[in-house]
Scaffold this motif. Structure first.
Motif, PDB file in Angstrom:
ATOM      1  N   PHE A 153      86.238  24.523  11.123  1.00 58.88           N
ATOM      2  CA  PHE A 153      85.881  25.562  12.087  1.00 58.88           C
ATOM      3  C   PHE A 153      84.583  26.252  11.679  1.00 58.88           C
ATOM      4  O   PHE A 153      83.740  26.571  12.518  1.00 58.88           O
ATOM      5  CB  PHE A 153      87.010  26.594  12.231  1.00 58.88           C
ATOM      6  CG  PHE A 153      87.968  26.268  13.351  1.00 58.88           C
ATOM      7  CD1 PHE A 153      87.522  26.238  14.664  1.00 58.88           C
ATOM      8  CD2 PHE A 153      89.292  25.990  13.101  1.00 58.88           C
ATOM      9  CE1 PHE A 153      88.387  25.931  15.704  1.00 58.88           C
ATOM     10  CE2 PHE A 153      90.177  25.680  14.139  1.00 58.88           C
ATOM     11  CZ  PHE A 153      89.708  25.655  15.436  1.00 58.88           C
ATOM     12  N   GLU A 154      84.433  26.450  10.384  1.00 58.32           N
ATOM     13  CA  GLU A 154      83.217  27.087   9.879  1.00 58.32           C
ATOM     14  C   GLU A 154      82.006  26.225  10.252  1.00 58.32           C
ATOM     15  O   GLU A 154      80.972  26.726  10.684  1.00 58.32           O
ATOM     16  CB  GLU A 154      83.336  27.218   8.364  1.00 58.32           C
ATOM     17  CG  GLU A 154      82.428  28.279   7.775  1.00 58.32           C
ATOM     18  CD  GLU A 154      82.607  28.364   6.273  1.00 58.32           C
ATOM     19  OE1 GLU A 154      83.700  28.013   5.769  1.00 58.32           O
ATOM     20  OE2 GLU A 154      81.642  28.771   5.611  1.00 58.32           O
ATOM     21  N   TYR A 155      82.172  24.938  10.108  1.00 66.83           N
ATOM     22  CA  TYR A 155      81.117  23.995  10.436  1.00 66.83           C
ATOM     23  C   TYR A 155      80.784  24.053  11.932  1.00 66.83           C
ATOM     24  O   TYR A 155      79.672  23.797  12.356  1.00 66.83           O
ATOM     25  CB  TYR A 155      81.581  22.597  10.026  1.00 66.83           C
ATOM     26  CG  TYR A 155      80.553  21.521  10.235  1.00 66.83           C
ATOM     27  CD1 TYR A 155      79.412  21.459   9.423  1.00 66.83           C
ATOM     28  CD2 TYR A 155      80.709  20.560  11.225  1.00 66.83           C
ATOM     29  CE1 TYR A 155      78.458  20.482   9.621  1.00 66.83           C
ATOM     30  CE2 TYR A 155      79.762  19.576  11.425  1.00 66.83           C
ATOM     31  CZ  TYR A 155      78.644  19.541  10.618  1.00 66.83           C
ATOM     32  OH  TYR A 155      77.700  18.579  10.818  1.00 66.83           O
ATOM     33  N   PRO A 198      74.415  15.416  19.160  1.00 66.88           N
ATOM     34  CA  PRO A 198      74.490  16.872  19.030  1.00 66.88           C
ATOM     35  C   PRO A 198      75.546  17.292  18.016  1.00 66.88           C
ATOM     36  O   PRO A 198      76.581  16.648  17.894  1.00 66.88           O
ATOM     37  CB  PRO A 198      74.896  17.336  20.444  1.00 66.88           C
ATOM     38  CG  PRO A 198      75.478  16.137  21.097  1.00 66.88           C
ATOM     39  CD  PRO A 198      74.806  14.950  20.488  1.00 66.88           C
ATOM     40  N   LYS A 199      75.248  18.354  17.274  1.00 65.62           N
ATOM     41  CA  LYS A 199      76.229  18.891  16.315  1.00 65.62           C
ATOM     42  C   LYS A 199      77.342  19.595  17.063  1.00 65.62           C
ATOM     43  O   LYS A 199      77.099  20.229  18.083  1.00 65.62           O
ATOM     44  CB  LYS A 199      75.537  19.927  15.427  1.00 65.62           C
ATOM     45  CG  LYS A 199      74.745  19.352  14.292  1.00 65.62           C
ATOM     46  CD  LYS A 199      74.275  20.505  13.409  1.00 65.62           C
ATOM     47  CE  LYS A 199      73.851  20.019  12.047  1.00 65.62           C
ATOM     48  NZ  LYS A 199      73.411  21.134  11.192  1.00 65.62           N
ATOM     49  N   LYS A 200      78.566  19.478  16.520  1.00 63.06           N
ATOM     50  CA  LYS A 200      79.655  20.242  17.137  1.00 63.06           C
ATOM     51  C   LYS A 200      79.501  21.706  16.737  1.00 63.06           C
ATOM     52  O   LYS A 200      79.402  22.032  15.559  1.00 63.06           O
ATOM     53  CB  LYS A 200      81.009  19.667  16.730  1.00 63.06           C
ATOM     54  CG  LYS A 200      81.169  19.305  15.268  1.00 63.06           C
ATOM     55  CD  LYS A 200      82.494  18.592  15.051  1.00 63.06           C
ATOM     56  CE  LYS A 200      82.932  18.648  13.594  1.00 63.06           C
ATOM     57  NZ  LYS A 200      82.631  17.460  12.817  1.00 63.06           N
ATOM     58  N   ASN A 201      79.459  22.570  17.727  1.00 61.71           N
ATOM     59  CA  ASN A 201      79.203  23.982  17.444  1.00 61.71           C
ATOM     60  C   ASN A 201      79.714  24.848  18.608  1.00 61.71           C
ATOM     61  O   ASN A 201      79.303  24.681  19.751  1.00 61.71           O
ATOM     62  CB  ASN A 201      77.696  24.171  17.248  1.00 61.71           C
ATOM     63  CG  ASN A 201      77.355  25.533  16.674  1.00 61.71           C
ATOM     64  OD1 ASN A 201      78.077  26.508  16.884  1.00 61.71           O
ATOM     65  ND2 ASN A 201      76.240  25.601  15.960  1.00 61.71           N
ATOM     66  N   LEU A 202      80.603  25.779  18.279  1.00 60.50           N
ATOM     67  CA  LEU A 202      81.217  26.631  19.316  1.00 60.50           C
ATOM     68  C   LEU A 202      80.546  28.002  19.420  1.00 60.50           C
ATOM     69  O   LEU A 202      80.943  28.829  20.245  1.00 60.50           O
ATOM     70  CB  LEU A 202      82.710  26.836  19.003  1.00 60.50           C
ATOM     71  CG  LEU A 202      83.605  25.594  19.031  1.00 60.50           C
ATOM     72  CD1 LEU A 202      84.959  25.896  18.375  1.00 60.50           C
ATOM     73  CD2 LEU A 202      83.834  25.114  20.464  1.00 60.50           C
ATOM     74  N   ASN A 238      76.508  21.082  22.300  1.00 64.18           N
ATOM     75  CA  ASN A 238      77.210  21.367  21.047  1.00 64.18           C
ATOM     76  C   ASN A 238      78.675  21.737  21.298  1.00 64.18           C
ATOM     77  O   ASN A 238      79.560  21.346  20.542  1.00 64.18           O
ATOM     78  CB  ASN A 238      76.522  22.507  20.294  1.00 64.18           C
ATOM     79  CG  ASN A 238      75.064  22.199  20.035  1.00 64.18           C
ATOM     80  OD1 ASN A 238      74.176  22.772  20.673  1.00 64.18           O
ATOM     81  ND2 ASN A 238      74.801  21.273  19.149  1.00 64.18           N
ATOM     82  N   PHE A 239      78.906  22.460  22.375  1.00 69.11           N
ATOM     83  CA  PHE A 239      80.274  22.799  22.778  1.00 69.11           C
ATOM     84  C   PHE A 239      81.033  21.523  23.127  1.00 69.11           C
ATOM     85  O   PHE A 239      82.160  21.303  22.680  1.00 69.11           O
ATOM     86  CB  PHE A 239      80.225  23.761  23.973  1.00 69.11           C
ATOM     87  CG  PHE A 239      81.580  24.167  24.504  1.00 69.11           C
ATOM     88  CD1 PHE A 239      82.401  25.013  23.780  1.00 69.11           C
ATOM     89  CD2 PHE A 239      82.031  23.712  25.743  1.00 69.11           C
ATOM     90  CE1 PHE A 239      83.650  25.405  24.267  1.00 69.11           C
ATOM     91  CE2 PHE A 239      83.270  24.094  26.234  1.00 69.11           C
ATOM     92  CZ  PHE A 239      84.081  24.943  25.497  1.00 69.11           C
ATOM     93  N   LYS A 240      80.386  20.673  23.894  1.00 66.78           N
ATOM     94  CA  LYS A 240      81.040  19.411  24.282  1.00 66.78           C
ATOM     95  C   LYS A 240      81.371  18.552  23.065  1.00 66.78           C
ATOM     96  O   LYS A 240      82.454  17.960  22.985  1.00 66.78           O
ATOM     97  CB  LYS A 240      80.136  18.626  25.246  1.00 66.78           C
ATOM     98  CG  LYS A 240      80.058  19.266  26.621  1.00 66.78           C
ATOM     99  CD  LYS A 240      79.756  18.248  27.689  1.00 66.78           C
ATOM    100  CE  LYS A 240      78.282  18.056  27.904  1.00 66.78           C
ATOM    101  NZ  LYS A 240      78.001  17.172  29.057  1.00 66.78           N
ATOM    102  N   ALA A 241      80.435  18.510  22.125  1.00 66.91           N
ATOM    103  CA  ALA A 241      80.674  17.716  20.914  1.00 66.91           C
ATOM    104  C   ALA A 241      81.866  18.271  20.142  1.00 66.91           C
ATOM    105  O   ALA A 241      82.683  17.502  19.612  1.00 66.91           O
ATOM    106  CB  ALA A 241      79.422  17.711  20.036  1.00 66.91           C
TER     107      ALA A 241
END
Ligand SMILES: *[C@@H]1O[C@H](CO)[C@@H](O)[C@H](O)[C@H]1NC(C)=O
Ligand SMILES: *[C@@H]1O[C@H](CO)[C@@H](O)[C@H](O)[C@H]1NC(C)=O
Ligand SMILES: *[C@@H]1O[C@H](CO)[C@@H](O)[C@H](O)[C@H]1NC(C)=O
Ligand SMILES: *[C@@H]1O[C@H](CO)[C@@H](O)[C@H](O)[C@H]1NC(C)=O
Length: 220
Positions: free
Chosen positions: A194-196, A128-132, A63-66
């Protein structure tokens, strides 16, 4: 926990500011204070640990990579460029520079950091979802929050220059300039993105409003 997040974010921000090649700072606050106190604050940030966490997530966190890959896209770069050209943004940037806070520098640093990473996403269905979120949690946990809060608290009580900085930063003019920027459609779009990705700027704005005594933050 949220106040700690804000304080940690501010500490990181100040830390980045001080990585600046020295640019002449106008005289809104004494520069000797900026030089010395920020240097002390900076020494509290475990830079090597944060770097390690970044590389760990680049290896294990899809998710971090995405999210990083998305931030390397033309769509994202165009959004950032559009904001850069806005007079409201330019005005805020100029204003904060008088306090020794260089937003341009922080963004350049973030951009160089993102551009520098090679991301290889393994094919996955669904992608994968983008997610930090997990990355941010790890970074937060690596920060010596209590030491950072004590440091800032002590300075706010004992150092007249810090009090002056705080008072100037918390005036109506600051709030108005920030609100002008938040009102830009491109900035709203950025905040939503960013929220996403699990980064809640609206929470941070609410905390900032409380911190500076600006009343309730009206979300959009
Ligand atoms: C960072 O990673 C390197 C290599 O794995 C390791 O030797 C070092 O101790 C780590 N540093 C921190 C602060 O975690
Ligand atoms: C970019 O990558 C190179 C090589 O890995 C490294 O030496 C440099 O510090 C990186 N720059 C940034 C801004 O992260
Ligand atoms: C700041 O703005 C608030 C709300 O708009 C107002 O009530 C207050 O008087 C202003 N304070 C100063 C010092 O201008
Ligand atoms: C991002 O990841 C965190 C932690 O895994 C999760 O709680 C959150 O719901 C995710 N956010 C989105 C928008 O998918």
């Amino acid at each position: 926990m949220n106040l700690l997040r804000l304080i940690a974010a501010m500490a990181l921000l100040f830390n980045l500011c001080q990585s600046a090649p020295s640019t002449p700072v106008p005289k809104a606050v004494p520069t000797d204070f900026l030089a010395n106190e920020f240097k002390n604050l900076k020494s509290l940030i475990p830079k090597e640990r944060v770097r390690n966490i970044t590389y760990e997530h680049l290896e294990t966190d899809q998710n971090f990579k995405a999210a990083i890959k998305y931030m390397q896209s033309e769509e994202w770069k165009d959004l950032i460029e559009a904001i850069r050209d806005k007079p409201e943004w330019i005005a805020l940037k100029k204003y904060l520079r008088e306090f020794g806070i260089d937003l341009e520098l922080i963004i350049n640093y973030a951009e160089a950091f993102v551009a520098n990473i090679t991301v290889t996403l393994e094919p996955q269905d669904p992608p994968p979802k983008k997610n930090l979120s997990l990355f941010i949690i790890d970074v937060e946990q690596s920060l010596p929050i209590i030491a950072i809060v004590s440091f800032l608290h002590e300075k706010l009580i004992n150092n007249p220059s810090v009090q002056e900085l705080f008072e100037k930063l918390s005036n109506n003019e600051s709030r108005q300039m920030i609100e002008n920027v938040i009102a830009l459609p491109e900035v709203k779009c950025l905040i939503k993105e960013f929220e996403y990705m699990g980064v809640n700027f609206l929470d941070m704005f609410s905390l900032m409003y409380t911190f500076f005594g600006w009343g309730e933050f009206k979300s959009f």
